[in-house]
Enzyme design. Structure first.
Site, PDB file in Angstrom:
ATOM      1  CB  CYS A   1      -1.458   7.395   1.278  1.00  0.00           C
ATOM      2  SG  CYS A   1      -3.038   6.696   1.782  1.00  0.00           S
TER       3      CYS A   1
ATOM      4  CD  GLU B   1      -3.051  -1.088   0.428  1.00  0.00           C
ATOM      5  OE1 GLU B   1      -3.295   0.003  -0.115  1.00  0.00           O
ATOM      6  OE2 GLU B   1      -3.745  -2.101   0.256  1.00  0.00           O
TER       7      GLU B   1
HETATM    8  P1  NAD Z   1       8.153   4.728   5.114  1.00  0.00           P
HETATM    9  O1  NAD Z   1       8.191   3.951   3.851  1.00  0.00           O
HETATM   10  O2  NAD Z   1       9.289   5.617   5.428  1.00  0.00           O
HETATM   11  O3  NAD Z   1       7.996   3.768   6.392  1.00  0.00           O
HETATM   12  C1  NAD Z   1       6.976   2.794   6.546  1.00  0.00           C
HETATM   13  C2  NAD Z   1       7.458   1.649   7.409  1.00  0.00           C
HETATM   14  O4  NAD Z   1       8.573   1.053   6.788  1.00  0.00           O
HETATM   15  C3  NAD Z   1       7.896   2.035   8.817  1.00  0.00           C
HETATM   16  O5  NAD Z   1       7.361   1.126   9.746  1.00  0.00           O
HETATM   17  C4  NAD Z   1       9.407   1.895   8.770  1.00  0.00           C
HETATM   18  O6  NAD Z   1       9.949   1.472   9.999  1.00  0.00           O
HETATM   19  C5  NAD Z   1       9.601   0.831   7.741  1.00  0.00           C
HETATM   20  N1  NAD Z   1      10.904   0.848   7.056  1.00  0.00           N
HETATM   21  C6  NAD Z   1      11.780   1.857   6.954  1.00  0.00           C
HETATM   22  N2  NAD Z   1      12.884   1.469   6.257  1.00  0.00           N
HETATM   23  C7  NAD Z   1      12.704   0.176   5.932  1.00  0.00           C
HETATM   24  C8  NAD Z   1      13.471  -0.789   5.206  1.00  0.00           C
HETATM   25  N3  NAD Z   1      14.651  -0.519   4.685  1.00  0.00           N
HETATM   26  N4  NAD Z   1      12.960  -2.032   5.069  1.00  0.00           N
HETATM   27  C9  NAD Z   1      11.749  -2.347   5.572  1.00  0.00           C
HETATM   28  N5  NAD Z   1      10.981  -1.465   6.247  1.00  0.00           N
HETATM   29  C10 NAD Z   1      11.434  -0.221   6.423  1.00  0.00           C
HETATM   30  O7  NAD Z   1       6.782   5.534   5.031  1.00  0.00           O
HETATM   31  P2  NAD Z   1       6.273   6.651   6.035  1.00  0.00           P
HETATM   32  O8  NAD Z   1       7.078   7.883   5.854  1.00  0.00           O
HETATM   33  O9  NAD Z   1       6.108   6.099   7.392  1.00  0.00           O
HETATM   34  O10 NAD Z   1       4.798   6.896   5.458  1.00  0.00           O
HETATM   35  C11 NAD Z   1       4.524   7.767   4.429  1.00  0.00           C
HETATM   36  C12 NAD Z   1       4.350   7.070   3.105  1.00  0.00           C
HETATM   37  O11 NAD Z   1       3.381   6.049   3.232  1.00  0.00           O
HETATM   38  C13 NAD Z   1       3.832   7.969   2.003  1.00  0.00           C
HETATM   39  O12 NAD Z   1       4.496   7.678   0.798  1.00  0.00           O
HETATM   40  C14 NAD Z   1       2.369   7.592   1.894  1.00  0.00           C
HETATM   41  O13 NAD Z   1       1.778   7.855   0.646  1.00  0.00           O
HETATM   42  C15 NAD Z   1       2.410   6.146   2.200  1.00  0.00           C
HETATM   43  N6  NAD Z   1       1.128   5.692   2.702  1.00  0.00           N
HETATM   44  C16 NAD Z   1       0.376   4.843   1.945  1.00  0.00           C
HETATM   45  C17 NAD Z   1      -0.866   4.432   2.398  1.00  0.00           C
HETATM   46  C18 NAD Z   1      -1.729   3.487   1.610  1.00  0.00           C
HETATM   47  O14 NAD Z   1      -2.632   2.919   2.207  1.00  0.00           O
HETATM   48  N7  NAD Z   1      -1.499   3.293   0.328  1.00  0.00           N
HETATM   49  C19 NAD Z   1      -1.324   4.881   3.631  1.00  0.00           C
HETATM   50  C20 NAD Z   1      -0.529   5.733   4.370  1.00  0.00           C
HETATM   51  C21 NAD Z   1       0.697   6.116   3.909  1.00  0.00           C
END
Ligand code: NAD
Length: 475
Positions: free
Chosen positions: A252, A218
């Site tokens: 998002c 997502e």
């Molecule tokens: P992010 O990708 O930075 O982090 C999300 C999760 O990934 C966190 O729990 C983090 O600990 C983990 N993570 C970080 N580095 C990692 C790695 N190398 N390997 C595996 N996991 C890792 O995202 P964010 O800044 O927390 O959230 C914002 C983003 O999420 C935006 O791009 C937004 O559009 C998206 N988003 C999508 C939805 C949806 O339902 N499609 C909903 C909310 C947010």
């Protein structure tokens, strides 16, 4: 990462998988009981969770958090509870002639996959961990959740509460930073749901591929608003303002940029500005308006605006109360509209995820459609207007995860619609029956009748006339 953390993750996975295997088959009653416990956790501790989210953000309205993270998520549990009996029923499939006449039977059984990993982001920290959980549990799985390190207090509280409401072999929350997240994504789960950025999603899918773990991604992206000439610009402006200002644009599905008819640009910008002023006469001295989650994210947004200004954009700050943001030290940012944007600007290259709104113009609607098609497939797409032919043209010629017409974001709140992206905005979906199926294994089961079908069908050696006849018939 310290080896003991990896050992801990592996031990929880083993504990859950062993418990899962030993307890099969589980009744639907057991699944329902787990969903009810997840709902009770949210209801009993909603206020404390909202307080934790506000402290993590710097400020976030209790009412907003209640709506988006607590009641919205309990709603997802209620929807799953209501439909689970129907969703979980085996599905009869037809058997082709002549096997159907000989008593053969075929069905699909939706069975749990096992242990599902849930990796969630900070922007709706409770919702994006617990809403997938409702369907993961509904499908009969166990779950390990790794919430975001940016909302540390909320993650810690979720870990504590989950321990109180669930046994560790049912649901476990693991807290920690990116190293823990990385180790988490490399575990041999039976399925992994990741919500977060496209860049991290790519890494998560790579890590999951090592173990051939199926993923639901997502992700995010730049969700466009296409405004037709027939739009009611005042009404549309208010709806766009609501969607862009909630959670300070950290959604998002937030409208990322607008594409408007060139002779209506002023009207479109005025509509959004008035919408902001009506809902938020003040922003700094207003608890309804959320802060940007961290200094790093705040600086990134400021630099998007500076980069656009340097490259020739006109910058319009919508600051209805004439407040002094420069000295506020609150990580609050007014809606900042960018005019005369081009693709050289970072604001037109990356997902904005904050209160910055670039505006592009078009002469003919196809220019807006072409622009969307030249860029990554977005998570959401919004069309405003009363011209149904034009609306069809926009929808039929673009691709996006989902669509709301004459508003933004709302499609995600329809219980009976699946939610997900396409291409760079994600793969797979959850919510509705699609979510139940995403977290289930559709197991094909075929029941052979007593009669010797192989012989009848000519499959049995020695091959001869019957075999040749069967092959000819199949063609
Ligand atoms: P992010 O990708 O930075 O982090 C999300 C999760 O990934 C966190 O729990 C983090 O600990 C983990 N993570 C970080 N580095 C990692 C790695 N190398 N390997 C595996 N996991 C890792 O995202 P964010 O800044 O927390 O959230 C914002 C983003 O999420 C935006 O791009 C937004 O559009 C998206 N988003 C999508 C939805 C949806 O339902 N499609 C909903 C909310 C947010």
């Amino acid at each position: 990462m310290a080896d003991d953390r990896r050992d801990e993750l592996e031990a929880i996975l083993k504990l859950q998988r062993d418990a899962f295997t030993a307890s099969r088959p589980e009744t639907l009653g057991m699944r329902k009981d787990r969903i009810k416990r997840a709902m009770a956790l949210l209801k009993d501790h909603g206020e404390n969770l909202c307080k934790a989210m506000s402290a993590d953000f710097g400020n976030r309205a209790m009412e907003q958090s209640m709506l988006t993270d607590i009641s919205g998520t309990v709603g997802a549990g209620k929807h799953t509870l209501k439909h689970i009996d129907k969703w979980a029923k085996p599905e009869k499939r037809s058997v082709q002639f002549p096997l159907n006449l000989l008593g053969a039977k075929a069905e699909i059984r939706y069975e749990p996959k096992g242990v599902i990993g849930i990796l969630s982001p900070w922007n709706f920290p409770v919702n994006l961990a617990f809403a997938p959980l409702m369907q993961v549990l509904g499908a009969g799985n166990r779950a390990m959740i790794k919430p975001s390190e940016f909302t540390e207090r909320t993650s810690a509280l979720m870990a504590e509460l989950v321990e109180e409401y669930f046994t560790r072999d049912e649901v476990a929350v693991i807290t920690g930073g990116p190293e823990v997240a990385q180790a988490f994504s490399s575990l041999p789960f039976d399925h992994l749901v990741f919500t977060g950025s496209t860049a991290t999603g790519r890494k998560v899918m790579q890590a999951a591929a090592e173990n051939l773990v199926p993923v639901t991604l997502e992700l995010g992206g730049k969700s466009p608003v296409i405004m037709g000439r027939s739009a009611d610009f005042a009404k549309a402006g208010e709806r766009i303002a609501l969607g862009k200002m909630m959670n300070a644009g950290q959604i998002c599905l937030a409208p990322d940029y607008m594409v408007v008819p060139d002779d209506k640009e002023a009207e479109a910008i005025a509509g959004v500005s008035e919408g902001v002023a009506n809902m938020y006469p003040k922003l700094l001295e207003n608890d309804d308006y959320a802060s940007i989650v961290s200094d790093r994210h705040f600086e990134r947004l400021q630099s998007l605006v500076e980069d656009a200004r340097d490259k020739g954009a006109e910058v319009i700050e919508v600051n209805p109360g004439n407040e002094d943001f420069a000295n506020a030290n609150q990580r609050k940012m007014p809606l900042t509209i960018l005019r005369h944007v081009n693709d050289e600007m970072e604001a037109m290259q990356e997902e904005i995820f904050g209160p910055v709104l670039p505006v592009k113009t078009y002469r003919a609607i196809d220019e807006a459609v072409d622009y969307v098609n030249e860029n990554d497939r977005p998570l959401g797409l919004y069309y405003f207007g009363e011209d149904t032919d034009e609306q069809d043209r926009v929808l039929n010629r673009t691709i996006s995860g989902g669509v709301t017409t004459n508003d933004v974001i709302f499609h995600v709140s329809m219980d009976d619609l699946p939610f997900g992206g396409v291409g760079p905005s994600g793969m797979g979906s959850y919510h509705a029956i699609e979510g139940f199926k995403e977290f289930s294994h559709a197991r094909s089961v075929y029941h052979q009748p007593k009669i010797d079908i192989a012989k009848l069908g000519g499959f049995k050696p020695p091959y001869g006339k019957a075999t040749r006849k069967a092959a000819a018939n199949m063609m």
